[in-house]
Scaffold this active site. Sequence first.
Site, short mmCIF file in Angstrom:
data_model
loop_
_atom_site.label_atom_id
_atom_site.label_comp_id
_atom_site.label_asym_id
_atom_site.label_seq_id
_atom_site.Cartn_x
_atom_site.Cartn_y
_atom_site.Cartn_z
N GLU A 31 -2.98 -4.56 -3.09
CA GLU A 31 -3.56 -5.46 -4.07
C GLU A 31 -3.74 -4.87 -5.45
O GLU A 31 -3.22 -5.31 -6.65
CB GLU A 31 -5.05 -5.95 -3.72
CG GLU A 31 -5.18 -6.63 -2.48
CD GLU A 31 -5.42 -5.97 -1.13
OE1 GLU A 31 -5.05 -4.84 -1.24
OE2 GLU A 31 -6.15 -6.32 -0.35
N ASN A 91 0.75 -1.18 -0.02
CA ASN A 91 -0.03 0.11 0.05
C ASN A 91 0.85 1.20 0.03
O ASN A 91 1.94 1.33 0.61
CB ASN A 91 -1.03 -0.04 1.30
CG ASN A 91 -0.19 -0.04 2.45
OD1 ASN A 91 0.60 -1.11 2.55
ND2 ASN A 91 -0.98 0.43 3.37
N GLU A 108 0.26 5.24 0.74
CA GLU A 108 -0.61 6.37 1.27
C GLU A 108 -0.43 7.42 0.64
O GLU A 108 0.79 7.85 0.07
CB GLU A 108 -0.47 6.01 2.85
CG GLU A 108 -1.11 5.08 3.36
CD GLU A 108 -1.40 4.91 4.92
OE1 GLU A 108 -0.79 5.76 5.36
OE2 GLU A 108 -1.96 4.03 5.24
N CYS A 118 -4.28 0.70 -2.26
CA CYS A 118 -3.83 -0.61 -1.52
C CYS A 118 -2.99 -1.50 -2.51
O CYS A 118 -2.62 -1.55 -3.50
CB CYS A 118 -5.13 -1.49 -1.70
SG CYS A 118 -6.60 -0.70 -1.03
ZN LIG Z 1 -8.03 -2.30 -1.25
#
Ligand SMILES: [Zn+2]
Length: 134
Positions: free
Chosen positions: A55, A42, A44, A53
């Site tokens: 994924e 991830n 940010e 994220c």
């Molecule tokens: Zn996510």
Amino acid sequence: MKDSELIKKAKRARERAYAPYSKFKVGAALLAKSGKIYTGANVENATFGLTVCAERVAIFRAITNGEKYFVKIAVVVDKDEPVTPCGACRQVLSEFASNLKIICANLEGKTERYSLSELLPEAFEKFDKDPSTD
Ligand SMILES: [Zn+2]
């Protein structure tokens, strides 16, 4: 490819997460049908809304490297219980692999397994998802 190997790669990817705000680091490792693995963590942002994220980082890396077909993804977090992908990631993953296997794990090795269709039944699909129009 064993699930344990994919989890190990996701754990390693997690270490590169940029999560100074939530301190919630997530790692992902996506296995493409080609046999290649694409990892993500991830990332940010101070605006919060622009955070991406693990994924989605992994699948965007895979897609932009020419992959289209996927087998499974491992997602690793540092929590008492494994965590499933958020709704946005489920939808993005379903664009390319509606039956993707999802392995959720924590750092202690606890795992839970799902199929994407189980986590996102009735996913939104393009109206023209006819292969002849792709
Ligand atoms: Zn996510």
